[in-house]
Write a protein that holds these residues in place. Sequence first.
Motif, PDB file in Angstrom:
ATOM      1  N   THR A  17      -0.453   6.233 -13.601  1.00 27.33           N
ATOM      2  CA  THR A  17      -0.502   4.773 -13.702  1.00 27.33           C
ATOM      3  C   THR A  17       0.735   4.313 -14.465  1.00 27.33           C
ATOM      4  N   LEU A  74      -3.376  10.325  -5.362  1.00 27.88           N
ATOM      5  CA  LEU A  74      -3.604   8.995  -4.814  1.00 27.88           C
ATOM      6  C   LEU A  74      -5.096   8.743  -4.732  1.00 27.88           C
ATOM      7  N   GLU A  77      -7.787   4.071  -1.623  1.00 31.72           N
ATOM      8  CA  GLU A  77      -7.063   2.931  -1.054  1.00 31.72           C
ATOM      9  C   GLU A  77      -5.567   3.213  -0.964  1.00 31.72           C
ATOM     10  N   GLU A  78      -5.018   3.899  -1.969  1.00 32.45           N
ATOM     11  CA  GLU A  78      -3.591   4.216  -1.953  1.00 32.45           C
ATOM     12  C   GLU A  78      -3.272   5.186  -0.813  1.00 32.45           C
ATOM     13  N   VAL A  82      -0.703   4.396   2.243  1.00 29.78           N
ATOM     14  CA  VAL A  82       0.484   5.221   2.509  1.00 29.78           C
ATOM     15  C   VAL A  82       0.470   5.725   3.945  1.00 29.78           C
TER      16      VAL A  82
END
Length: 319
Positions: A17, A74, A77-78, A82
Motif C-alpha cells: 500500500t 494483488l 479487484e486489482e 490488471v
Amino acid sequence: MLETSARLLRLLSLLQTPREWTGNELADRLEVSTRTVRNDVDRLRSLGYPVHATRGAIGGYRLGAGADLPPLLLDDEEAVAVAVGLRTAATGSVSGIEETALRALAKLEQVLPSRLRRRVNTLQSYTVAVGPEQRGPQVDAGVLTAIANAARDHERLRFDYRSHDTSVSRRDVEPYRLVTWGRRWYLVAWDVERHDWRTFRVDRLEPKIPTGPRFAPRPLPAEDLAAYVSRGVGTAAWRFTARVIIHASAQVVAERLPAMLGQVEAVGEDRSAVTLGADNVEMMAVWLGAIGHDFTVEDSPELVEELRKVAARYQRATG
C-alpha cells in the motif's frame, strides 16, 4: 512455519500500500510484537523486497523500488482490473506492446483463482468492441517512454516532426504532458524557437538522441489540458468544418454532442455555438439531428447541401 509464511504475505500486502507504516501499526495489524515485525522485515529483504526504514518519532517502514521486480500481491479487484487492462493493451493504439501484454496476461491468468478467472472471462465474453471505421494511428511504445522520461526529468526534447501536409521540420521543445484522445496521442510542449505553446501528434514525431539541457518548468497553458488539446486540434485535423448556432443551452448541447466533434460555447441563455469537425458531412448531419433542437449553419455550404438531402429523404419516407 505456515503461520510465519502467512504472516509474511500479510506484511507484504500491507507494505505494498503506497504509504509508510510505523512498527506499532504493523504489529497491531499482524497481532505480533514490534520485534517480530523487525524480524519479518529482514526476511522480506532477504527475499529481494526493498523495505526501507526511517528512524524517529514519525519513522516507519515502506516498500521502495529495487533493482529487480519482486512478486506483487494483488487483491481481487486489482487482479481483475490488471487482466482487463492487459487485454485492452493487446489491441490498443500503442505499437510494440501487444505481444508483451499477451505474455503478461498469460502469466496472470495462470495463477488467477478460478472465481476471478471466471469474472475476467465473463467480462470478455459478453463485451463487444466496436472498432473505428478506419484504424487509428499507432505510436511506438519507446517514443512514448522517451517523451515521458524527458518531461519527468525536465529535459528539452529534439525531434523531427511531420506536419499534416507531410513537410518535415526539426523542433526543439520543453515537453510537459502527454494527452491521449481516442486512438491518438498528443504532446503538449513549449516550442523554444517559436516562444509559444504547441501541441504535437506523437505518431508524427521522431525523437533525436540525446535529449537537450534541463529547463525550469513553466506554468501550464491551462488547468484542464484535455480540454486545451481538444480545443486546439479538435477541428484542425478534419476534412470538413462548420460553425453552427444551436437553439439550446451550452450545457444541453455538451451533454449530447461528443467532445471529439467540437467544443461548445454559450452565446446566450438558450443559444450556443459549436464549430464541428468531421471527415464527412454525413456524420455532422447525423449528430446535429440527434441533438433534438433547432440550429442554423453559418459557414458550411457542404453541410447545408447534405442537410437538404437528408430533409428530402425524410420527407419521402413520410409521404
